[in-house]
Design an enzyme around this catalytic site. Structure first.
Site, PDB file in Angstrom:
ATOM      1  N   GLU A  44     -16.447  60.956   4.986  1.00 25.58           N
ATOM      2  CA  GLU A  44     -17.505  60.599   4.049  1.00 25.58           C
ATOM      3  C   GLU A  44     -18.146  59.246   4.360  1.00 25.58           C
ATOM      4  OE1 GLU A  44     -15.894  60.338   0.113  1.00 25.58           O
ATOM      5  OE2 GLU A  44     -14.317  58.932   0.674  1.00 25.58           O
ATOM      6  N   THR A 101      -5.652  48.231  -5.982  1.00 25.52           N
ATOM      7  CA  THR A 101      -4.490  48.039  -6.855  1.00 25.52           C
ATOM      8  C   THR A 101      -3.608  46.904  -6.352  1.00 25.52           C
ATOM      9  OG1 THR A 101      -4.483  50.383  -7.440  1.00 25.52           O
ATOM     10  CG2 THR A 101      -2.433  49.166  -7.793  1.00 25.52           C
ATOM     11  N   GLY A 140      -3.675  51.864  -4.056  1.00 25.98           N
ATOM     12  CA  GLY A 140      -4.242  51.519  -2.766  1.00 25.98           C
ATOM     13  C   GLY A 140      -4.612  50.052  -2.663  1.00 25.98           C
ATOM     14  N   GLY A 164      -7.395  56.206  -7.751  1.00 27.95           N
ATOM     15  CA  GLY A 164      -7.483  57.662  -7.745  1.00 27.95           C
ATOM     16  C   GLY A 164      -6.106  58.292  -7.685  1.00 27.95           C
ATOM     17  N   ASP A 176      -6.364  58.167   1.576  1.00 24.93           N
ATOM     18  CA  ASP A 176      -7.167  57.631   2.680  1.00 24.93           C
ATOM     19  C   ASP A 176      -6.320  57.001   3.782  1.00 24.93           C
ATOM     20  OD1 ASP A 176      -9.368  58.325   1.088  1.00 24.93           O
ATOM     21  OD2 ASP A 176      -9.437  56.348   0.162  1.00 24.93           O
TER      22      ASP A 176
END
Length: 379
Positions: A236, A119, A116, A12, A141
């Protein structure tokens, strides 16, 4: 001797990606090293789709720009790549050798992977195949192992905090409970820090399964004290005790990637609070606003530090590491240590048991501070 390096931005998007690219290119050019960028992360590496980067051309004016000028992909695992066979059935193939051939043909001496945990898992897998890799931790995050902070995180916290500031005024005006759902996947860093900065009363995070009775007790306590509103931050990935995470949808992007898309816990929490307290309760899901836009000064500086340090390590010949930032100092950690027990080539990251993502520990200092000032975590 280092002659050519390449950069890819994967996963992302996050504020600060362009600032890292800028720093790497500037340091590379200063040392007579050519820089290239693969388009859309590992997808571009597989398709051999790249551009030459130039600090006086396409890599100029990047410090304040959000997103990434070379694009990103969050659904490409070249070690477990889906293709259809002659019968139209999906089969998974390891196409990493094709990527290695592309890099060899271009003459790349080191690949910088900006991303992140997913990756960096692929970066580690490439290092096993003999590629010189240096990872740079990117995610809003803040869940990459071995570093205190990732670039993009603090910008996301600022966006969430501003949202809480705005929700406060509406909550107080209408005597409501306002719920804010923030990102974070399986780690609650954005929720925790924005709750502290935004003066939340309740904070629900993945690391601490919550009891709704405890949440309601906190809201009712405020009512008795004459405070007719409450602010609730929900990550979330939060889940109730004896319950499960709330999944918005499950994708079919193939093996080796996290196909779970979280979302909806804010609405669930808001509905439960309203049913149990009788107070009007509204949810706001912040979503991708947390990812977009210009990085705040902190992330511009951090990204520049990461990019410069990464190129410095490459010039020293120190490969197969992740650049880290701990206790105010730049360093690096082995990619083998970063992936932890998740050693299988092409294995998924994120939600798997072997994943080595950085979560909030019970003795975390910020968690203790939040409890000390009265924030309820539903436990």
């Amino acid at each position: 001797m280092l002659r050519k390096i390449a950069i890819l931005t994967n996963g992302g998007d996050a504020p600060g990606l362009n600032a890292v690219i800028r720093a790497i290119v500037k340091v590379a050019e200063k040392n007579n090293v050519e820089a290239y960028g693969f388009i859309e992360g590992y997808k571009g590496l597989l398709e051999n789709n790249y551009i030459k980067l130039d600090s006086n051309g396409n890599a100029a004016g990047l410090l304040h720009r959000g997103g990434t000028i070379i694009g990103a992909s969050n659904s490409t695992n070249v070690f477990n790549f889906p293709e259809k066979d002659e019968n139209g059935q999906v089969v998974y193939k390891d196409l990493s050798n094709k990527c290695m051939d592309n890099l060899k043909a271009l003459g790349i001496d080191c690949l910088f992977t900006l991303g992140g945990d997913g990756t960096q898992k692929s970066a580690r897998d490439f290092s096993v195949k003999g590629l010189n890799v240096i990872g740079i931790p990117k995610t809003i995050d803040n869940d990459v192992a071995y570093t205190d902070v990732t670039f993009g995180f603090n910008t996301a916290v600022e966006v969430a905090t501003e949202a809480l500031d705005r929700l406060h005024t509406t909550a107080a005006s209408h005597h409501r409970v306002m719920v804010l759902e923030v990102m974070g996947r399986y780690a609650g860093w954005i929720a925790l820090e924005s709750a502290i900065a935004g003066g939340a009363d309740v904070c629900l995070i993945p690391e601490i399964p919550y009891d709704m009775e405890k949440v309601v007790a906190k809201i009712n306590e405020r009512q008795k004290m004459g405070k007719g509103f409450s602010i609730v931050v929900v990550s979330e990935g939060a889940k109730p005790k004896d319950g499960s995470i709330t999944v918005k949808r499950t994708l079919d992007d193939g093996k080796g990637v996290d196909n779970v898309r979280l979302g909806g816990i804010g609405e669930k929490v808001a509905m439960d609070i309203e049913n149990m307290t009788g107070m009007a309760t509204r949810n706001t899901t912040l979503g991708y606003v947390q990812r977009g836009g210009s990085p705040i000064p902190y992330d511009r500086i951090l990204s520049t530090k990461f990019g410069s340090k990464a190129m410095e390590l490459a010039l020293e010949g120190k490969f197969n590491v992740l650049v880290t930032y701990n206790n105010g100092h730049l360093s690096c950690a082995s990619l083998e240590d970063v992936v932890g027990m998740n050693k299988e080539i092409g294995a998924a990251s994120g939600s798997t048991a072997e994943t080595n993502i950085r979560k909030i520990e019970k003795d975390n200092e910020e968690l203790t501070i939040a409890r000390n000032i009265g924030i309820c975590f539903g436990d």
